[in-house]
Write a protein that holds these residues in place. Structure first.
Motif, PDB file in Angstrom:
ATOM      1  N   TRP A  44       0.693  -1.077   0.286  1.00  0.00           N
ATOM      2  CA  TRP A  44      -0.091  -0.023  -0.191  1.00  0.00           C
ATOM      3  C   TRP A  44       0.870   1.533   0.018  1.00  0.00           C
ATOM      4  O   TRP A  44       0.311   2.265  -0.157  1.00  0.00           O
ATOM      5  CB  TRP A  44      -0.946  -0.029   1.241  1.00  0.00           C
ATOM      6  N   GLY A  46       1.896   3.731   1.590  1.00  0.00           N
ATOM      7  CA  GLY A  46       1.620   4.733   2.817  1.00  0.00           C
ATOM      8  C   GLY A  46       1.677   4.093   3.996  1.00  0.00           C
ATOM      9  O   GLY A  46       1.397   4.589   5.100  1.00  0.00           O
ATOM     10  N   PRO A 378       1.624  10.704  11.852  1.00  0.00           N
ATOM     11  CA  PRO A 378       0.013  11.129  11.406  1.00  0.00           C
ATOM     12  C   PRO A 378      -0.567  11.466  12.622  1.00  0.00           C
ATOM     13  O   PRO A 378      -1.707  12.003  12.392  1.00  0.00           O
ATOM     14  CB  PRO A 378      -0.214   9.756  10.891  1.00  0.00           C
ATOM     15  N   LEU A 436      -4.842  14.799   5.057  1.00  0.00           N
ATOM     16  CA  LEU A 436      -3.920  14.231   3.645  1.00  0.00           C
ATOM     17  C   LEU A 436      -3.017  15.054   3.639  1.00  0.00           C
ATOM     18  O   LEU A 436      -1.748  14.751   3.032  1.00  0.00           O
ATOM     19  CB  LEU A 436      -5.023  14.386   2.663  1.00  0.00           C
ATOM     20  N   THR A 439      -0.562  13.826   6.893  1.00  0.00           N
ATOM     21  CA  THR A 439      -0.238  12.445   6.672  1.00  0.00           C
ATOM     22  C   THR A 439       0.473  12.041   5.239  1.00  0.00           C
ATOM     23  O   THR A 439       1.349  11.199   5.413  1.00  0.00           O
ATOM     24  CB  THR A 439      -1.519  11.563   7.062  1.00  0.00           C
ATOM     25  N   LYS A 440      -0.276  12.583   4.399  1.00  0.00           N
ATOM     26  CA  LYS A 440       0.112  12.112   2.886  1.00  0.00           C
ATOM     27  C   LYS A 440       1.270  13.099   2.486  1.00  0.00           C
ATOM     28  O   LYS A 440       1.572  13.074   1.219  1.00  0.00           O
ATOM     29  CB  LYS A 440      -1.001  11.829   2.130  1.00  0.00           C
ATOM     30  N   LYS A 441       1.242  14.284   2.941  1.00  0.00           N
ATOM     31  CA  LYS A 441       2.413  15.424   2.462  1.00  0.00           C
ATOM     32  C   LYS A 441       1.689  15.818   1.351  1.00  0.00           C
ATOM     33  O   LYS A 441       2.464  16.243   0.188  1.00  0.00           O
ATOM     34  CB  LYS A 441       3.646  14.973   2.545  1.00  0.00           C
ATOM     35  N   LEU A 442       0.520  16.147   1.067  1.00  0.00           N
ATOM     36  CA  LEU A 442      -0.020  16.582  -0.311  1.00  0.00           C
ATOM     37  C   LEU A 442      -0.144  18.235  -0.010  1.00  0.00           C
ATOM     38  O   LEU A 442      -0.178  18.731   1.049  1.00  0.00           O
ATOM     39  CB  LEU A 442      -1.720  15.958  -0.441  1.00  0.00           C
ATOM     40  N   LYS A 475      -7.571   3.151   2.141  1.00  0.00           N
ATOM     41  CA  LYS A 475      -6.093   3.027   1.995  1.00  0.00           C
ATOM     42  C   LYS A 475      -5.703   2.707   0.780  1.00  0.00           C
ATOM     43  O   LYS A 475      -4.448   3.253   0.431  1.00  0.00           O
ATOM     44  CB  LYS A 475      -5.646   2.164   3.184  1.00  0.00           C
ATOM     45  N   PHE A 478      -3.625   4.985  -2.073  1.00  0.00           N
ATOM     46  CA  PHE A 478      -2.233   5.136  -1.966  1.00  0.00           C
ATOM     47  C   PHE A 478      -1.228   4.038  -2.369  1.00  0.00           C
ATOM     48  O   PHE A 478      -0.093   3.932  -2.032  1.00  0.00           O
ATOM     49  CB  PHE A 478      -1.942   5.825  -0.752  1.00  0.00           C
ATOM     50  N   VAL A 481       1.917   4.884  -4.068  1.00  0.00           N
ATOM     51  CA  VAL A 481       2.706   5.620  -3.496  1.00  0.00           C
ATOM     52  C   VAL A 481       4.228   4.920  -2.933  1.00  0.00           C
ATOM     53  O   VAL A 481       4.052   3.894  -2.234  1.00  0.00           O
ATOM     54  CB  VAL A 481       2.233   6.391  -2.277  1.00  0.00           C
TER      55      VAL A 481
END
Length: 483
Positions: A44, A46, A378, A436, A439-442, A475, A478, A481
């Protein structure tokens, strides 16, 4: 029957050993599934969990070498009815990493005492109410002397029977408490007439979203529907048994309740008409979950159990069941976790006022994440209750993220007139955007686009004073990623 919790039982040692063995087996199963899920993290990209390996190591370093198991029964001495409070004496103290089984009772069991209370010592102690005594006197966050409405101590300003609180050693404001729901099981009916069954109540009540939109007479009306659940686990659906229209009920202290305005009022079935044979052939999928799991807030000494807030509470999301993990920001020393409002099943929105309110027993593992270990993770800056399942992350938005602060001194009364789905949706959007981006650095633009095309918003509930909207993202979005 003794379940390893009655020291007066002649077979107590055997029952306690069986309980521990069953719990240990469940724990091993849970840990195995968690390990398997973690093994899929690479696929996954992430990561499968909000808990990073570093966080897990830091949390483990704070735990005693040996995990302990605790059992907290539901009795008149271990529950608080209708409120949260930072002033409550803990019922049990545990260490981070420990497992605890908590019995929870529905606050609607008096709708059918024969099926949901009779023969059950714990439930009988909680629901005891004669002309001379109540097993649990305060029911709600209102005045003890019933000086507002004359309903009874606590005035019913808060309705849920909450078992606890549980004190987590080492928990301090700024920490995050991870609550793993290891198991959930219905509380079997103790009445021999209904062996192997459990029962729940659904109230289409005056606080329901539907109440002023009825089309058939009589209008208005409140209707209780009693459902049957298979307590043996053989059948995974509930079926309706009968319904009845609420009629004015006189409680044992002589107060007349024209509507469902005070929790635990025993229904005299000689005054109502039971309609059997309803919802013929309809099977309601069982989704056992806890409407209420929450920590004590810091803002007031006694807080109404109905509106949810930043420390959790009455979220009423059917996904908060077995296999799920909740994360809560800690507001007071020890966290002071309580659980209640158990449901056999519920749809998103809880439209008419309640779910199938059915007593349940849950087993949880509580893991403390210290504030000092959250930087760059996160869970850094987490200031709302968050849900994680094996496949999804879910944020909870409310009309007011922290109504106790936002609405000022009269917050606990004003929240009921100020909520809206619009406000809850905006709060859910803001929380998902923050999730987002952190946690996901967007970037903000990336997050907004992803929210629009890949995130599902749903109405959690529109009946709890502080209305809720949840935002769900899968989930596997991602999966591509790379680290």
């Amino acid at each position: 029957m003794c379940a390893g919790d009655d020291t007066t039982c002649p077979h107590y040692e055997l029952h306690y050993r069986q309980f521990k063995e069953a719990l240990d087996q469940e724990r091993r199963s849970f840990m195995k599934s968690a390990f398997a899920a973690a093994g899929g993290a690479a696929a996954w990209g992430g990561g499968v969990s909000l808990v990073t390996p570093g966080m897990a190591r830091a949390a483990a370093a704070q735990m005693p070498a040996k995990r302990s198991y605790h059992h907290l029964p539901a009795t008149a001495d271990t529950v608080h009815w209708g409120y949260f409070s930072k002033k409550l004496k803990p019922q049990v103290e545990i260490d981070s990493g420990d497992f605890i089984t908590i019995e929870t009772l529905t606050h609607h069991a008096a709708d059918d005492l024969e099926r949901m209370v009779k023969g059950d010592p714990g439930a009988e102690s909680v629901y005891l109410w004669t002309k001379d005594k109540k097993g649990v006197n305060r029911r709600g966050a209102g005045p003890e002397d019933a000086s507002l409405f004359g309903r009874g101590a606590g005035e019913g300003l808060g309705v849920h029977i909450c078992t606890g609180p549980v004190f987590v050693r080492g928990a301090e404001p700024g920490d995050v408490l991870e609550v793993r729901i290891v198991d959930v099981a219905p509380r079997p009916c103790a009445n021999p007439k209904f062996s192997g069954k459990a029962f729940g109540s659904n109230a289409a009540a005056w606080w329901g979203f539907h109440y002023k939109d009825l089309i058939t007479e009589p209008k208005p009306r409140e209707v209780i529907t009693i459902y049957e659940v298979d307590a043996t686990g053989t059948r995974n659906w509930a079926q309706a048994v009968y319904n009845f229209q609420w009629t004015p009920q006189t409680d044992p202290f002589g107060v007349v309740h024209k509507t469902i305005d005070y929790p635990g009022v025993p229904v005299d079935h000689a005054t109502v008409k039971e309609n059997h044979g309803i919802l013929k052939g309809v099977r309601i999928p069982i989704r056992p979950h806890f409407g209420v799991i929450g920590l004590a807030p810091k803002e007031a000494d006694i807080v109404d159990s109905i509106p949810p807030s930043y420390t959790g509470g009455n979220i009423d999301n059917w996904r908060i069941g077995k296999g799920a993990t909740m994360y809560y920001p800690v507001a007071v020393e020890g966290a002071l976790l309580s659980a209640g409002d158990p449901h056999a099943s519920q749809g998103d929105s809880e439209m008419c006022g309640t779910a199938i309110e059915c007593s349940l027993t849950g087993t949880f593992q509580l893991i403390l994440h210290k504030k000092a270990d959250l930087a760059g993770t996160p869970l850094e800056q987490l200031d709302y209750p968050m849900l994680e399942t094996q496949n999804e992350w879910l944020v909870h938005g409310f009309s007011f993220a922290n109504y106790l602060t936002e609405l000022g001194p009269k917050a606990q009364s004003e929240i009921y007139s100020k909520s809206s789905v619009d406000l809850a949706l905006r709060d859910a959007f803001r929380k998902m955007r923050h999730f987002l981006m952190t946690t996901k650095k967007l970037t903000e633009d990336e997050a907004i686009s992803l929210i629009t095309v890949g995130c599902d918003f749903g109405i959690t509930q529109v009946v709890d004073g502080n209305w809720g909207v949840h935002a769900v993202i899968r989930k596997d979005i991602f999966a591509g990623v790379t680290a």
